[in-house]
Design a protein around this motif. Structure first.
Motif, PDB file in Angstrom:
ATOM      1  N   GLN A 127      15.022  -5.591  -5.929  1.00  0.00           N
ATOM      2  CA  GLN A 127      15.527  -6.718  -5.130  1.00  0.00           C
ATOM      3  C   GLN A 127      15.314  -8.037  -5.865  1.00  0.00           C
ATOM      4  O   GLN A 127      16.199  -8.904  -5.887  1.00  0.00           O
ATOM      5  CB  GLN A 127      14.837  -6.760  -3.760  1.00  0.00           C
ATOM      6  N   ARG A 128      14.168  -8.196  -6.472  1.00  0.00           N
ATOM      7  CA  ARG A 128      13.904  -9.437  -7.223  1.00  0.00           C
ATOM      8  C   ARG A 128      14.854  -9.567  -8.414  1.00  0.00           C
ATOM      9  O   ARG A 128      15.299 -10.673  -8.746  1.00  0.00           O
ATOM     10  CB  ARG A 128      12.444  -9.455  -7.688  1.00  0.00           C
ATOM     11  N   ASP A 129      15.154  -8.449  -9.049  1.00  0.00           N
ATOM     12  CA  ASP A 129      16.074  -8.477 -10.182  1.00  0.00           C
ATOM     13  C   ASP A 129      17.460  -8.890  -9.731  1.00  0.00           C
ATOM     14  O   ASP A 129      18.140  -9.676 -10.403  1.00  0.00           O
ATOM     15  CB  ASP A 129      16.105  -7.102 -10.853  1.00  0.00           C
ATOM     16  N   ILE A 130      17.908  -8.367  -8.589  1.00  0.00           N
ATOM     17  CA  ILE A 130      19.222  -8.735  -8.042  1.00  0.00           C
ATOM     18  C   ILE A 130      19.251 -10.223  -7.702  1.00  0.00           C
ATOM     19  O   ILE A 130      20.213 -10.931  -8.031  1.00  0.00           O
ATOM     20  CB  ILE A 130      19.520  -7.897  -6.797  1.00  0.00           C
ATOM     21  N   ILE A 131      18.209 -10.693  -7.048  1.00  0.00           N
ATOM     22  CA  ILE A 131      18.154 -12.119  -6.677  1.00  0.00           C
ATOM     23  C   ILE A 131      18.156 -12.995  -7.919  1.00  0.00           C
ATOM     24  O   ILE A 131      18.909 -13.977  -8.008  1.00  0.00           O
ATOM     25  CB  ILE A 131      16.905 -12.386  -5.811  1.00  0.00           C
ATOM     26  N   GLY A 132      17.322 -12.640  -8.904  1.00  0.00           N
ATOM     27  CA  GLY A 132      17.286 -13.422 -10.132  1.00  0.00           C
ATOM     28  C   GLY A 132      18.610 -13.417 -10.866  1.00  0.00           C
ATOM     29  O   GLY A 132      19.074 -14.465 -11.359  1.00  0.00           O
ATOM     30  N   SER A 133      19.253 -12.258 -10.917  1.00  0.00           N
ATOM     31  CA  SER A 133      20.546 -12.166 -11.611  1.00  0.00           C
ATOM     32  C   SER A 133      21.627 -12.994 -10.923  1.00  0.00           C
ATOM     33  O   SER A 133      22.558 -13.493 -11.570  1.00  0.00           O
ATOM     34  CB  SER A 133      20.989 -10.697 -11.675  1.00  0.00           C
ATOM     35  N   SER A 134      21.493 -13.148  -9.596  1.00  0.00           N
ATOM     36  CA  SER A 134      22.496 -13.949  -8.870  1.00  0.00           C
ATOM     37  C   SER A 134      22.459 -15.412  -9.252  1.00  0.00           C
ATOM     38  O   SER A 134      23.391 -16.166  -8.973  1.00  0.00           O
ATOM     39  CB  SER A 134      22.277 -13.799  -7.355  1.00  0.00           C
ATOM     40  N   TYR A 135      21.370 -15.841  -9.906  1.00  0.00           N
ATOM     41  CA  TYR A 135      21.268 -17.209 -10.410  1.00  0.00           C
ATOM     42  C   TYR A 135      21.604 -17.297 -11.893  1.00  0.00           C
ATOM     43  O   TYR A 135      21.333 -18.293 -12.553  1.00  0.00           O
ATOM     44  CB  TYR A 135      19.859 -17.735 -10.164  1.00  0.00           C
ATOM     45  N   PRO A 160      24.931 -10.231  -1.659  1.00  0.00           N
ATOM     46  CA  PRO A 160      23.891  -9.473  -2.367  1.00  0.00           C
ATOM     47  C   PRO A 160      22.582 -10.228  -2.497  1.00  0.00           C
ATOM     48  O   PRO A 160      21.509  -9.638  -2.353  1.00  0.00           O
ATOM     49  CB  PRO A 160      24.527  -9.205  -3.738  1.00  0.00           C
ATOM     50  N   ARG A 161      22.646 -11.523  -2.775  1.00  0.00           N
ATOM     51  CA  ARG A 161      21.418 -12.309  -2.907  1.00  0.00           C
ATOM     52  C   ARG A 161      20.677 -12.382  -1.573  1.00  0.00           C
ATOM     53  O   ARG A 161      19.483 -12.075  -1.498  1.00  0.00           O
ATOM     54  CB  ARG A 161      21.747 -13.724  -3.384  1.00  0.00           C
ATOM     55  N   GLU A 162      21.385 -12.758  -0.529  1.00  0.00           N
ATOM     56  CA  GLU A 162      20.749 -12.961   0.762  1.00  0.00           C
ATOM     57  C   GLU A 162      20.254 -11.647   1.373  1.00  0.00           C
ATOM     58  O   GLU A 162      19.157 -11.596   1.953  1.00  0.00           O
ATOM     59  CB  GLU A 162      21.723 -13.655   1.716  1.00  0.00           C
ATOM     60  N   ALA A 163      21.060 -10.572   1.247  1.00  0.00           N
ATOM     61  CA  ALA A 163      20.633  -9.283   1.790  1.00  0.00           C
ATOM     62  C   ALA A 163      19.403  -8.766   1.058  1.00  0.00           C
ATOM     63  O   ALA A 163      18.482  -8.203   1.671  1.00  0.00           O
ATOM     64  CB  ALA A 163      21.773  -8.275   1.696  1.00  0.00           C
ATOM     65  N   SER A 164      19.357  -8.969  -0.257  1.00  0.00           N
ATOM     66  CA  SER A 164      18.174  -8.563  -1.021  1.00  0.00           C
ATOM     67  C   SER A 164      16.965  -9.407  -0.631  1.00  0.00           C
ATOM     68  O   SER A 164      15.838  -8.897  -0.569  1.00  0.00           O
ATOM     69  CB  SER A 164      18.444  -8.684  -2.526  1.00  0.00           C
TER      70      SER A 164
END
Length: 382
Positions: A372-380, A316-320
Motif C-alpha cells: 500500500q505504501r508503494d502504491i501511494i508513493g508511486s502515485s506521487y 488507487p491512492r486514496e483506497a490504499s
C-alpha cells in the motif's frame, strides 16, 4: 428492504439498526463462543443468512439483481458495525467483492446468479494468491487450458478465506502466455463442489480462516468466464476501490471495538486509589488513539461516498490510504490495549487477546502495508 444512497442521517439510522441486530444475535460472550466454536471459526452461515433475510447482505447491489439498492457507503457502514459487534461473518465482505466484480464485468445471467446468492447471505470466495505469487500476483502459475467447450484447470491457490463455506470460488488463473506477466490472466467462476477441487484448511493464530485450494483437472465451461478472457488484471485493478474499502471498514470497526474495550477496562480498574486510565501515561495514549480513530473514520467514509458518486473513477491512492490506515490502526490499538490492560489483556476472560490475533494479520492480507505504501508513493511519481 430498499435503501436510498446513504446520507449522514440515513447512515446513522442504518448503523443503529445494525447495532440492535448485533446486540440481539451476538451481544454476549456466550453467543459469540457458540457461533464461532469458541473462537475457532471466523464465519457463521446462520448469521449471514439472517443478514440476507434482512436485505443487508445485498446492501451494495441493485434491486433488480436481488440487492437492496444501496451503495459502497452503505456497505462500509454495515461492515464496520458488524466488525465492531464481533459478528463472525468474515465471508460477507469477500462475497461482496465477488458480487461487485459480477456487477461490473459479468453477464446478466451471472449478475442474477452471483449477486442473488450474495444477497441471500451465501458465501463466495476469491482464489488469487499462490505459494510463489502473493504480492506479485502476476507470477501466478495456476493455469486453465482450453478444451472444446471450456477449460481444464490445474494448480494450487493458497490463503483462500472462507473456502469451505463458499458456494463458488472466483478463480484468477493464467489462460495465455505473453511477454507481459499481467496479460493472459482470466477470471473463472468455479462452483466449490466441482470435481477436482480440494480444500485443505490452514491452522493459523486467528483460527480456521484460510485454506489451500487445489485444482486437479477441474472442468469449467466457457460461460463461467467473468468479463473478458485474458483481461482479468485490468478487471482486478478496476475493483480495488471496493476491495480495499471493504478491508478498511472492517478493520475500522475492529479498531473501535478494541479502543472501547480498553477504555472500559482502564476506567474501572483501580490502582493507587484511582482508575488507571486517569494516569497521564495512559490518558495521553488513549487521547492519541481516539484522534487517530476519528481521522480514520473520516477517511474511510469519505472515500466510500466518493466511490458512490463516480463508480467508474479509480482511486488507487486514496483506497490504499484507507486500507493502510485502518489496518495499521487496528493493530496499534490492540497492542496498546493489551499493554494498558496488563495481564488481563492476555487472558481469555477478556476479548483483547482474541482481538490481537484477529487484527495483527490485517496489515498482511489483501495487500500488505508495504505494498500500500508503494502504491501511494508511486502515485506521487516516486
Amino acid at each position: 428492504m430498499s435503501l436510498e444512497p446513504t446520507g449522514r442521517e440515513t447512515s446513522a439510522a442504518f448503523a443503529g439498526a445494525v447495532r440492535s441486530f448485533v446486540a440481539r444475535e451476538c451481544g454476549s460472550p456466550e453467543q459469540r463462543a457458540q457461533l464461532t466454536d469458541h473462537g475457532r471459526e471466523a464465519h457463521s452461515s446462520p448469521i449471514c443468512h439472517k443478514l440476507g433475510e434482512l436485505g443487508w447482505a445485498g446492501v451494495a447491489f441493485p434491486e433488480r439483481y436481488g440487492g437492496s439498492g444501496g451503495g459502497v457507503a452503505d456497505a462500509c457502514v454495515l461492515l464496520e458495525e458488524l466488525a465492531y459487534g464481533q459478528v463472525p461473518v468474515f465471508g460477507l465482505g469477500i462475497s461482496m467483492i465477488v458480487g461487485r466484480t459480477a456487477l461490473r464485468f459479468g453477464t446478466e445471467q451471472q449478475r442474477h446468479e452471483i449477486i442473488g446468492s450474495v444477497s441471500r447471505g451465501e458465501v463466495s470466495a476469491i482464489a488469487m494468491s499462490e505459494p510463489e505469487a502473493g504480492s506479485d500476483v502476476g507470477a501466478m502459475r495456476c493455469a486453465a487450458r482450453h478444451t472444446g467447450d471450456g477449460y481444464v484447470v490445474d494448480g494450487q491457490k493458497t490463503w483462500i478465506s472462507c473456502a469451505p463455506y463458499a458456494e463458488r470460488i472466483l478463480l484468477v488463473c493464467r489462460t495465455g502466455a505473453t511477454g507481459r506477466k499481467h496479460d493472459g490472466v482470466t477470471m473463472l467462476e468455479v462452483p466449490r463442489d466441482t470435481p477436482g477441487v480440494e480444500i485443505r484448511p490452514i491452522d493459523t493464530l486467528g483460527g480456521r480462516e484460510v485454506n489451500d485450494v487445489f485444482f486437479t483437472g477441474v472442468e469449467v465451461s466457457a460461460d463461467r468466464v467473468i468479463g473478458v478472457e485474458h483481461q482479468a488484471w485490468r478487471q482486478l485493478m478496476a475493483g480495488l476501490n471496493f476491495e480495499r474499502l471493504v478491508c478498511a471498514a472492517t478493520f475500522l470497526g475492529n479498531a473501535r471495538r478494541a479502543f472501547d474495550d480498553t477504555l472500559a477496562y482502564v476506567s474501572g480498574r483501580r490502582q493507587f486509589g484511582r482508575p488507571v486510565g486517569s494516569f497521564q501515561a495512559l490518558k495521553h495514549r488513549l487521547a492519541d488513539l481516539a484522534t487517530e480513530l476519528e481521522c480514520c473514520s473520516l477517511l474511510v467514509h469519505d472515500i466510500a461516498r466518493r466511490t458512490d458518486d463516480d463508480p467508474e473513477r479509480q482511486l488507487p491512492r486514496e483506497a490504499s490510504m484507507a486500507k493502510l490506515k485502518a489496518t495499521e490502526l487496528a493493530k496499534a490499538v490492540t497492542v496498546e490495549g493489551m499493554q494498558m490492560m496488563g495481564a488481563a489483556g492476555y487472558t481469555t476472560e477478556y476479548d483483547m487477546e482474541r482481538q490481537l490475533r484477529q487484527n495483527i494479520v490485517g496489515t498482511v492480507f489483501a495487500g500488505t502495508s508495504e505494498i500500500q505504501r508503494d502504491i501511494i508513493g508511486s502515485s506521487y511519481g516516486l
